[in-house]
Write a protein that holds these residues in place. Sequence first.
Motif, PDB file in Angstrom:
ATOM      1  N   GLY A 104      32.211  21.429  37.034  1.00  0.00           N
ATOM      2  CA  GLY A 104      32.398  20.980  35.652  1.00  0.00           C
ATOM      3  C   GLY A 104      32.558  19.475  35.513  1.00  0.00           C
ATOM      4  N   ILE A 105      32.249  18.740  36.582  1.00  0.00           N
ATOM      5  CA  ILE A 105      32.478  17.291  36.563  1.00  0.00           C
ATOM      6  C   ILE A 105      31.529  16.592  35.580  1.00  0.00           C
ATOM      7  CG2 ILE A 105      32.321  15.159  37.921  1.00  0.00           C
ATOM      8  CD1 ILE A 105      34.689  16.623  38.858  1.00  0.00           C
ATOM      9  N   MET A 106      30.217  16.875  35.696  1.00  0.00           N
ATOM     10  CA  MET A 106      29.297  16.139  34.832  1.00  0.00           C
ATOM     11  C   MET A 106      29.422  16.601  33.391  1.00  0.00           C
ATOM     12  SD  MET A 106      27.550  13.471  34.803  1.00  0.00           S
ATOM     13  CE  MET A 106      27.168  13.025  36.481  1.00  0.00           C
ATOM     14  N   ARG A 107      29.736  17.855  33.190  1.00  0.00           N
ATOM     15  CA  ARG A 107      29.988  18.302  31.816  1.00  0.00           C
ATOM     16  C   ARG A 107      31.147  17.497  31.211  1.00  0.00           C
ATOM     17  NH1 ARG A 107      30.564  24.412  29.420  1.00  0.00           N
ATOM     18  NH2 ARG A 107      31.147  23.757  27.341  1.00  0.00           N
ATOM     19  N   GLU A 108      32.211  17.323  31.969  1.00  0.00           N
ATOM     20  CA  GLU A 108      33.353  16.543  31.479  1.00  0.00           C
ATOM     21  C   GLU A 108      32.936  15.094  31.198  1.00  0.00           C
ATOM     22  OE1 GLU A 108      36.969  17.131  33.778  1.00  0.00           O
ATOM     23  OE2 GLU A 108      37.644  15.089  33.317  1.00  0.00           O
ATOM     24  N   ALA A 109      32.137  14.522  32.105  1.00  0.00           N
ATOM     25  CA  ALA A 109      31.717  13.116  31.939  1.00  0.00           C
ATOM     26  C   ALA A 109      30.822  12.946  30.711  1.00  0.00           C
ATOM     27  CB  ALA A 109      30.989  12.649  33.202  1.00  0.00           C
ATOM     28  N   ILE A 110      29.869  13.877  30.540  1.00  0.00           N
ATOM     29  CA  ILE A 110      28.939  13.756  29.402  1.00  0.00           C
ATOM     30  C   ILE A 110      29.691  13.971  28.092  1.00  0.00           C
ATOM     31  CG2 ILE A 110      26.952  14.826  28.282  1.00  0.00           C
ATOM     32  CD1 ILE A 110      25.767  15.274  31.065  1.00  0.00           C
ATOM     33  N   GLU A 111      30.607  14.920  28.076  1.00  0.00           N
ATOM     34  CA  GLU A 111      31.372  15.128  26.839  1.00  0.00           C
ATOM     35  C   GLU A 111      32.165  13.878  26.477  1.00  0.00           C
ATOM     36  OE1 GLU A 111      31.792  19.995  26.924  1.00  0.00           O
ATOM     37  OE2 GLU A 111      33.534  18.792  27.512  1.00  0.00           O
ATOM     38  N   ALA A 112      32.743  13.229  27.477  1.00  0.00           N
ATOM     39  CA  ALA A 112      33.503  11.999  27.205  1.00  0.00           C
ATOM     40  C   ALA A 112      32.579  10.885  26.716  1.00  0.00           C
ATOM     41  CB  ALA A 112      34.244  11.571  28.474  1.00  0.00           C
ATOM     42  N   ALA A 113      31.414  10.769  27.352  1.00  0.00           N
ATOM     43  CA  ALA A 113      30.472   9.712  26.954  1.00  0.00           C
ATOM     44  C   ALA A 113      29.926   9.959  25.549  1.00  0.00           C
ATOM     45  CB  ALA A 113      29.326   9.633  27.966  1.00  0.00           C
ATOM     46  N   CYS A 114      29.613  11.225  25.243  1.00  0.00           N
ATOM     47  CA  CYS A 114      29.079  11.540  23.906  1.00  0.00           C
ATOM     48  C   CYS A 114      30.138  11.296  22.835  1.00  0.00           C
ATOM     49  CB  CYS A 114      28.602  12.991  23.857  1.00  0.00           C
ATOM     50  SG  CYS A 114      27.082  13.295  24.779  1.00  0.00           S
ATOM     51  N   SER A 115      31.367  11.697  23.111  1.00  0.00           N
ATOM     52  CA  SER A 115      32.440  11.446  22.134  1.00  0.00           C
ATOM     53  C   SER A 115      32.543   9.966  21.845  1.00  0.00           C
ATOM     54  CB  SER A 115      33.794  11.948  22.662  1.00  0.00           C
ATOM     55  OG  SER A 115      33.837  13.334  22.630  1.00  0.00           O
ATOM     56  N   HIS A 116      32.509   9.165  22.903  1.00  0.00           N
ATOM     57  CA  HIS A 116      32.625   7.720  22.717  1.00  0.00           C
ATOM     58  C   HIS A 116      31.436   7.177  21.923  1.00  0.00           C
ATOM     59  CE1 HIS A 116      34.118   3.700  23.698  1.00  0.00           C
ATOM     60  NE2 HIS A 116      32.843   3.364  23.864  1.00  0.00           N
ATOM     61  N   ALA A 117      30.239   7.621  22.289  1.00  0.00           N
ATOM     62  CA  ALA A 117      29.035   7.102  21.624  1.00  0.00           C
ATOM     63  C   ALA A 117      29.027   7.478  20.146  1.00  0.00           C
ATOM     64  CB  ALA A 117      27.782   7.633  22.325  1.00  0.00           C
ATOM     65  N   PHE A 118      29.343   8.738  19.858  1.00  0.00           N
ATOM     66  CA  PHE A 118      29.291   9.186  18.466  1.00  0.00           C
ATOM     67  C   PHE A 118      30.460   8.637  17.642  1.00  0.00           C
ATOM     68  CE2 PHE A 118      26.866  13.111  20.047  1.00  0.00           C
ATOM     69  CZ  PHE A 118      25.646  12.650  19.574  1.00  0.00           C
ATOM     70  N   GLU A 119      31.647   8.637  18.236  1.00  0.00           N
ATOM     71  CA  GLU A 119      32.845   8.356  17.444  1.00  0.00           C
ATOM     72  C   GLU A 119      33.237   6.887  17.465  1.00  0.00           C
ATOM     73  OE1 GLU A 119      35.766  11.290  18.767  1.00  0.00           O
ATOM     74  OE2 GLU A 119      34.178  12.814  18.747  1.00  0.00           O
ATOM     75  N   ALA A 120      32.944   6.170  18.556  1.00  0.00           N
ATOM     76  CA  ALA A 120      33.346   4.757  18.630  1.00  0.00           C
ATOM     77  C   ALA A 120      32.168   3.802  18.440  1.00  0.00           C
ATOM     78  CB  ALA A 120      34.022   4.480  19.980  1.00  0.00           C
ATOM     79  N   LEU A 121      30.979   4.208  18.867  1.00  0.00           N
ATOM     80  CA  LEU A 121      29.837   3.278  18.819  1.00  0.00           C
ATOM     81  C   LEU A 121      28.916   3.512  17.632  1.00  0.00           C
ATOM     82  CD1 LEU A 121      28.810   3.180  22.616  1.00  0.00           C
ATOM     83  CD2 LEU A 121      30.524   1.807  21.395  1.00  0.00           C
ATOM     84  N   GLY A 122      29.150   4.562  16.867  1.00  0.00           N
ATOM     85  CA  GLY A 122      28.318   4.799  15.692  1.00  0.00           C
ATOM     86  C   GLY A 122      26.932   5.328  15.994  1.00  0.00           C
ATOM     87  N   ILE A 123      26.753   5.883  17.174  1.00  0.00           N
ATOM     88  CA  ILE A 123      25.464   6.493  17.528  1.00  0.00           C
ATOM     89  C   ILE A 123      25.300   7.792  16.726  1.00  0.00           C
ATOM     90  CG2 ILE A 123      24.210   7.622  19.429  1.00  0.00           C
ATOM     91  CD1 ILE A 123      24.255   4.541  19.651  1.00  0.00           C
ATOM     92  N   ARG A 124      24.072   8.057  16.261  1.00  0.00           N
ATOM     93  CA  ARG A 124      23.847   9.287  15.488  1.00  0.00           C
ATOM     94  C   ARG A 124      22.956  10.299  16.201  1.00  0.00           C
ATOM     95  NH1 ARG A 124      18.962   8.611  14.178  1.00  0.00           N
ATOM     96  NH2 ARG A 124      18.881  10.632  13.183  1.00  0.00           N
ATOM     97  N   ARG A 125      22.283   9.867  17.274  1.00  0.00           N
ATOM     98  CA  ARG A 125      21.472  10.816  18.045  1.00  0.00           C
ATOM     99  C   ARG A 125      21.474  10.400  19.512  1.00  0.00           C
ATOM    100  NH1 ARG A 125      16.911  14.306  18.218  1.00  0.00           N
ATOM    101  NH2 ARG A 125      15.585  13.747  19.958  1.00  0.00           N
ATOM    102  N   ILE A 126      21.735  11.369  20.393  1.00  0.00           N
ATOM    103  CA  ILE A 126      21.621  11.139  21.840  1.00  0.00           C
ATOM    104  C   ILE A 126      20.546  12.080  22.348  1.00  0.00           C
ATOM    105  CG2 ILE A 126      22.809  11.167  24.071  1.00  0.00           C
ATOM    106  CD1 ILE A 126      25.435  10.715  22.553  1.00  0.00           C
ATOM    107  N   GLU A 127      19.642  11.552  23.166  1.00  0.00           N
ATOM    108  CA  GLU A 127      18.584  12.410  23.691  1.00  0.00           C
ATOM    109  C   GLU A 127      18.502  12.314  25.206  1.00  0.00           C
ATOM    110  OE1 GLU A 127      15.506  11.109  21.086  1.00  0.00           O
ATOM    111  OE2 GLU A 127      14.839   9.517  22.417  1.00  0.00           O
TER     112      GLU A 127
END
Length: 188
Positions: free
Chosen positions: A110-133
Amino acid sequence: MPLPTIARIESRRLALRPVNAGDLPDLIAVNGDPEVTQFLPYATWQSPQDGEAWLARMEALGATGTGRQLVVVRRSDSRAIGTLLLFRHDEGSARVELGYALGRAHWRQGIMREAIEAACSHAFEALGIRRIEAEVNPDNVASCTLLTRVGFVLEGALRKRWVAKGAAYDTNVYGCLVDEWLAGRAAG
Ligand SMILES: CC(C)(COP(=O)(O)OP(=O)(O)OC[C@H]1O[C@@H](n2cnc3c(N)ncnc32)[C@H](O)[C@@H]1OP(=O)(O)O)[C@@H](O)C(=O)NCCC(=O)NCCS
């Protein structure tokens, strides 16, 4: 505006932070393994010079402002056990692409799942990203499963899109939108 620098993102077991030259000895254990690099666009590292050349490419990417190369660090001992890349940032569309790799000793925990969830949260919630692909070779079952589990949607398959390591291969395109991400978080 360039993709902002990411100083540090923390999750339960992990930290994500910018890569530096001091990480290269740890990262040889990741990228020096042909099972890890099988579906990656670069060759398996054979020497410290391969790591240095990769770092130089990632620093050049960072200088363009369109990408940020992070390392996945285990908080218990501060060792780098993987990499996570945000790249192809398109400011006008507030869109970014995701790439990642993890040392084989750490797979299926579950390591990369945890890492991606943290990165996506940051991108969407702190950086204003609206789409990750993310683009994934359909033969890469681990990566396809991982993205689906995190909440990415398989949006299509592009035939023989890339040539790498002497062969053309199909590419699955996965996408995750900020609204569905936030809805998923709210639903728990
Ligand atoms: C893809 C990769 C990052 C997965 O990392 P990981 O930390 O082992 O994945 P996780 O443990 O977080 O697993 C997430 C989900 O994917 C599933 N999964 C992981 N590896 C799998 C595999 N080999 N086969 C089937 N499912 C797999 C897990 O079961 C889990 O699902 P669950 O939540 O239902 O249990 C890792 O295999 C890797 O580094 N591969 C080489 C590099 C690579 O291919 N990068 C991606 C390029 S697009």
